[in-house]
Design an enzyme around this catalytic site. Structure first.
Site, mmCIF file in Angstrom:
data_model
loop_
_atom_site.group_PDB
_atom_site.id
_atom_site.type_symbol
_atom_site.label_atom_id
_atom_site.label_comp_id
_atom_site.label_asym_id
_atom_site.label_seq_id
_atom_site.Cartn_x
_atom_site.Cartn_y
_atom_site.Cartn_z
ATOM 1 N N GLY C 71 54.436 52.869 44.861
ATOM 2 C CA GLY C 71 55.655 53.568 44.480
ATOM 3 C C GLY C 71 55.317 54.872 43.767
ATOM 4 O O GLY C 71 55.954 55.905 43.991
ATOM 5 N N THR C 72 54.308 54.817 42.947
ATOM 6 C CA THR C 72 53.858 56.015 42.238
ATOM 7 C C THR C 72 53.447 57.109 43.211
ATOM 8 O O THR C 72 53.814 58.274 43.041
ATOM 9 C CB THR C 72 52.673 55.645 41.311
ATOM 10 O OG1 THR C 72 53.190 54.850 40.237
ATOM 11 C CG2 THR C 72 51.987 56.874 40.753
ATOM 12 N N THR C 237 42.642 56.506 56.206
ATOM 13 C CA THR C 237 42.734 55.269 56.964
ATOM 14 C C THR C 237 43.842 54.403 56.376
ATOM 15 O O THR C 237 43.887 54.182 55.168
ATOM 16 C CB THR C 237 41.399 54.501 56.900
ATOM 17 O OG1 THR C 237 40.380 55.349 57.406
ATOM 18 C CG2 THR C 237 41.459 53.227 57.732
ATOM 19 N N CYS C 325 53.391 49.934 33.303
ATOM 20 C CA CYS C 325 52.361 50.974 33.297
ATOM 21 C C CYS C 325 52.289 51.700 31.967
ATOM 22 O O CYS C 325 51.422 52.519 31.749
ATOM 23 C CB CYS C 325 52.598 51.956 34.420
ATOM 24 S SG CYS C 325 54.204 52.718 34.333
HETATM 25 C C1 LIG Z 1 32.436 61.419 55.377
HETATM 26 C C2 LIG Z 1 33.832 60.896 55.310
HETATM 27 N N1 LIG Z 1 34.638 61.253 54.305
HETATM 28 C C3 LIG Z 1 35.896 60.806 54.205
HETATM 29 C C4 LIG Z 1 36.433 59.956 55.129
HETATM 30 C C5 LIG Z 1 37.852 59.520 54.970
HETATM 31 O O1 LIG Z 1 38.009 58.168 54.818
HETATM 32 P P1 LIG Z 1 39.418 57.455 54.995
HETATM 33 O O2 LIG Z 1 40.014 57.865 56.305
HETATM 34 O O3 LIG Z 1 39.085 56.018 54.972
HETATM 35 O O4 LIG Z 1 40.293 57.874 53.890
HETATM 36 C C6 LIG Z 1 35.636 59.552 56.208
HETATM 37 C C7 LIG Z 1 36.178 58.665 57.235
HETATM 38 O O5 LIG Z 1 35.555 58.123 58.062
HETATM 39 C C8 LIG Z 1 34.304 60.032 56.307
HETATM 40 O O6 LIG Z 1 33.497 59.676 57.315
HETATM 41 C C1 LIG Z 2 61.699 52.828 39.141
HETATM 42 C C2 LIG Z 2 60.237 52.779 39.345
HETATM 43 N N1 LIG Z 2 59.628 53.789 39.977
HETATM 44 C C3 LIG Z 2 58.303 53.796 40.201
HETATM 45 C C4 LIG Z 2 57.500 52.764 39.792
HETATM 46 C C5 LIG Z 2 56.030 52.847 40.048
HETATM 47 O O1 LIG Z 2 55.546 51.842 40.831
HETATM 48 P P1 LIG Z 2 53.980 51.535 40.949
HETATM 49 O O2 LIG Z 2 53.434 51.368 39.572
HETATM 50 O O3 LIG Z 2 53.945 50.275 41.714
HETATM 51 O O4 LIG Z 2 53.323 52.654 41.642
HETATM 52 C C6 LIG Z 2 58.095 51.680 39.102
HETATM 53 C C7 LIG Z 2 57.262 50.573 38.631
HETATM 54 O O5 LIG Z 2 57.660 49.548 38.243
HETATM 55 C C8 LIG Z 2 59.490 51.691 38.886
HETATM 56 O O6 LIG Z 2 60.105 50.694 38.242
#
Ligand SMILES: Cc1ncc(COP(=O)(O)O)c(C=O)c1O
Ligand SMILES: Cc1ncc(COP(=O)(O)O)c(C=O)c1O
Lengths: 395, 129, 395, 129
Positions: C71-72, C237, C325
């Site tokens: 959510g954040t 990913t 949080c």
């Molecule tokens: C060197 C490198 N950096 C960053 C990433 C990004 O990873 P992801 O898509 O899991 O966020 C990859 C993905 O294969 C990568 O090979």
């Molecule tokens: C209204 C609202 N917005 C955003 C969030 C943030 O969610 P998260 O901490 O799962 O990222 C919360 C968390 O409880 C929330 O109550």
């Protein structure tokens, strides 16, 4: 039909030990680690354990680990967060030309925010020359980000040598170790960097989790603002099961790294050596020696990578034709182009990334299956037809 | 939804009319390796109809399937009808193409068109001779 | 000892159906959804299914759903991404004073980037008056972000009325629906907003996954730059198992929403009504009617929330003293202060957020357990001693 | 590691020396509800020693545990020794405090100090009378 997964750079399967470690956190221990009651305790303890496991994988201090949602997030966080935190000192950033898009496009976003970005070229093997990094450094350079290894061509970069340059000038140095952490030895002190990205799904851990290691004392601006999780540096309810899985995968990677490398390297070498022997006009891409243990990448001339991929898939073999996240984009790989390959040849990119489940038989199956596929596509290719008419016809 | 429709997969796995026509009446070449796809179409014309159509394609799965489909759609058609084959109609016959691959159907229709125009201009030229 | 979890606003347990739905994606179907081979297909299909399930929960188009990591993240993405995408038109942003920190601190980051932020006040029940939103809107306002319901006091905001104002002026309107989506009916058309955040772990889905719905045609700048996942709007990913779990949780939430509300509302009302009857000097916080179905929040005078929480925990009851949080931060809740409560009273915040596992007996146990705890802490409290001496002594 | 050490939990669950001393020799009050914690310490002095120490605390678990620990540490000590109780020594005796809660141990030591100083200044004042 034989099924051979050779796309471990895109993502690895989850080890059953890792899945088992995660299960309680998809079950009874579901609390929020920020909660002060008993339900939070189990989650918090699990995160602390995982933090230690990840820290040990890269010989770092657990306090210096920030969990993220992916390698991409770690890279965005590092590049944007480090640059924005130091912007009073300057607005110049240095990256290599072959960084993953999560670094390159983060740098492009920084340009929109008034930063200047310089790209360091690479040689034909994809190696960054430290002297070329030095050449790009200016008085107002406040961040250098050069990857530890490239996921497309497997080349391992001379990070310690580059770190010597940045350290002398007190410039924060980030390395994207997504392709190496958990696969080859990564020691933050030996690398000499100030920040390092890694991701769970590259070494038999879960998707949806990564980490940024950042040296104590180095300032960074959060990418995710909000609550006080991760010491206020990365807000949001933590993905506890995935973090636990990352920790377990890190522990297993540390324990079995030597064995895994011993297993993968000969398989890779066999493929690197044999494939160009069985198919004419195939180029090995990346460095012949300084490359990831399970990484064999090629360009097949006169034909295009996706069509090779699809025909290999029809024979049960999973490969990639570039990095997974660009697999449906159309342009030739910026990595191969930066290495000086022509667009024509770069389009024929095909990469085999081996994992711990692969065997000798898998490689033999590839060596047997691939030549007729290439042949078939070449018969369709106007480029090959032209080549045959001119060169072959000229023989 | 997988990336490609079954129809695309069928035409990719079993492309129709691959090859070259000896002494073609028209040739059309479009694209280049920089943009990732390249197609050459060959046509044989008889009585204002496309008696034969063949192609060679360098490119992704979609490019090959599109070429095959265009060749199949064109074969036997009058030149006028063949020239009305649009990227849209090719994509539709293939039961859709992923957004990023739509340009392939452009290329296919273009290459055919170019081959027909080549024929027409040669005929005109030839007529003048 | 009885164990009663009443902190569902911090995070909910994972439903076993959701866990079952996720399992294949922690097992054999491990592929990267961007991969073009068979291993990618299963993952991609699962994501498409989940996208539809999430879209249906909020009556939206699947193409308009972007998966995120929390959510954040959804809130950071929306607030920063929408503002930065519209900055050519103006640099003024309007938020309410009681937004979650992931919205408020994102707005603060925008201020650092040259934006101006106006905060709309709330009344004593935590309600945003649409007229007050209108009053803050200027010619250069390019984003309004007001939450659908507040997680700390449970108050539901008049979003459709606010949307009427923003729509007339063509100002993008984001609502943080993390506290409502999957819990109360959320229909993006009826709300009239342009972007909406939600999170899986609020409605019995997994941690580490959220979504941002964004109306077709509304421009947004990515928060995570990199690959072309999620149509280039959120790189990295994808966390396939968690996304599958989010989808399943959304489907179940839609199916069972009416029943769940019917179950929770009387329990909540019982607690809201009875607790102030059993303990003197307890204030109900939030709106008496327009509040989340399982949400009962109070301030207990003369004592501090965390110590109440800890003593309830020692009796097996899990509650929170604010949003999870911020539970280890020290300051009184900005939400309660914005509602006009004194710091002294705001420090006594305690909130019970009920979930589908709760029963009448749970509430009775709370009603029985809490008074002696409050009493004990008041005996320790210098504030209560003073109060007794002056007011009581004066009687 | 849970948020609080076992020692903190023990002193929070079973706080020592809670309450008020009738006719105390010194009183020290620190903090306020805005900052989240408030402590009042009462001391009884005999022969330059803290014969009795009591406190009342409004605040979090750490604040209560710190108050209890300070009272325990102080009781029986000479005034000089009691005034040497530092935030660090309180935290250490409690087997550590979370970073964000460290200010509580400041408050505890401060409140005790203030109570002792109150006694000293009263004594001085009394001596003069
Ligand atoms: C060197 C490198 N950096 C960053 C990433 C990004 O990873 P992801 O898509 O899991 O966020 C990859 C993905 O294969 C990568 O090979
Ligand atoms: C209204 C609202 N917005 C955003 C969030 C943030 O969610 P998260 O901490 O799962 O990222 C919360 C968390 O409880 C929330 O109550």
């Amino acid at each position: 039909m034989r099924k051979v997964y050779l796309d471990n750079a895109a993502t690895t399967p989850l080890l059953s030990e890792v899945r088992e470690a995660m299960m309680p956190y998809l079950g009874d221990i579901f609390g929020n680690p920020s909660s002060l009651h008993d339900w939070g305790d189990g989650a918090r303890e699990a995160m602390d354990r995982a933090r230690t496991q990840v820290a040990q994988l890269i010989s770092a201090d657990p306090d210096e680990i920030i969990f993220t949602g992916s390698g991409t997030e770690s890279n965005n966080f590092a590049v944007k967060g480090l640059a924005l935190a130091q912007q009073a000192k300057g607005k110049h950033v240095v990256v290599s030309a072959i960084e993953h898009f999560s670094v390159l496009h983060s740098a492009r976003t920084l340009e929109k925010l008034g930063f200047e970005v310089s790209e360091v070229p690479v040689d034909k093997h994809g190696v960054v020359d430290p002297d070329n990094v030095l050449r790009q450094i200016r008085k107002d350079t406040i961040l250098v980000s050069i990857m530890h290894a490239n996921g497309e061509v497997g080349t391992i970069e001379p990070i310690p040598e580059i770190a010597r340059i940045t350290r002398e000038r007190k410039i924060p140095f980030h390395t994207d170790a997504v392709a190496t952490a958990g696969i080859t030895p990564v020691n933050v002190a030996e690398l000499g960097v100030d920040a390092l990205s890694l991701a769970g799904n590259q070494f038999y851990g879960p998707k949806g989790v990564g980490a940024l290691w950042i040296r104590k004392g180095v300032r960074i601006m959060p990418l995710l603002d909000g609550g006080i999780q991760e010491e206020g540096r990365r807000a949001g309810t933590e993905n506890v099961p995935a973090i636990v899985g990352l920790g377990k995968a890190a522990e297993l990677a540390k324990t079995h790294m030597t064995d895994r490398i011993k297993q993968l390297t000969p398989l890779r070498d066999h493929l690197l050596k044999e494939l160009p022997g069985r198919i004419e006009h195939v180029v090995v891409t990346g460095h012949p020696q300084h490359r990831l243990p399970g990484h064999a990448s090629f360009c097949v001339e006169f034909i295009e990578g996706e069509s090779i991929l699809m025909l290999l898939n029809s024979k049960g073999i999973a490969v990639s034709s570039g990095s997974a996240c660009t697999s449906r984009a159309l342009k030739a790989s910026h990595v191969l182009i930066a290495m000086g390959l022509s667009h024509e040849i770069a389009q024929g990119s095909i990469l085999f990334t081996l994992g711990i489940d692969n065997t000798n038989e898998d490689i033999d199956y590839v060596l047997e299956t691939m030549p007729p596929i290439v042949d078939r596509l070449r018969q369709m290719s106007p480029l090959y037809a032209k080549f045959s008419k001119t060169v072959k016809g000229g023989k | 939804m997988p990336v490609y429709s079954e129809k695309v997969m069928d035409h990719f796995m079993n492309p129709r009319n691959v090859g070259e026509i000896e002494n073609p009446d028209g040739v059309g070449e479009v694209g280049n390796p920089v943009c990732g796809d390249m197609m050459t179409f060959y046509v044989k014309v008889k009585d204002n109809r496309l008696e034969d159509v063949k192609f060679r394609t360098f490119g992704c799965g979609a490019a090959i399937a599109v070429s095959s489909m265009v060749s199949e759609m064109a074969k036997g058609k009058t030149l006028e009808k063949a020239m009305k084959i649009t990227p849209r109609s090719v994509a539709d016959k293939l039961e859709g193409l992923p957004k990023q691959k739509f340009h392939c159907s452009n290329l296919g229709a273009q290459a055919l068109n170019k081959a027909i125009k080549d024929y027409l201009s040669k005929k005109k030229g030839g007529g003048k001779k």
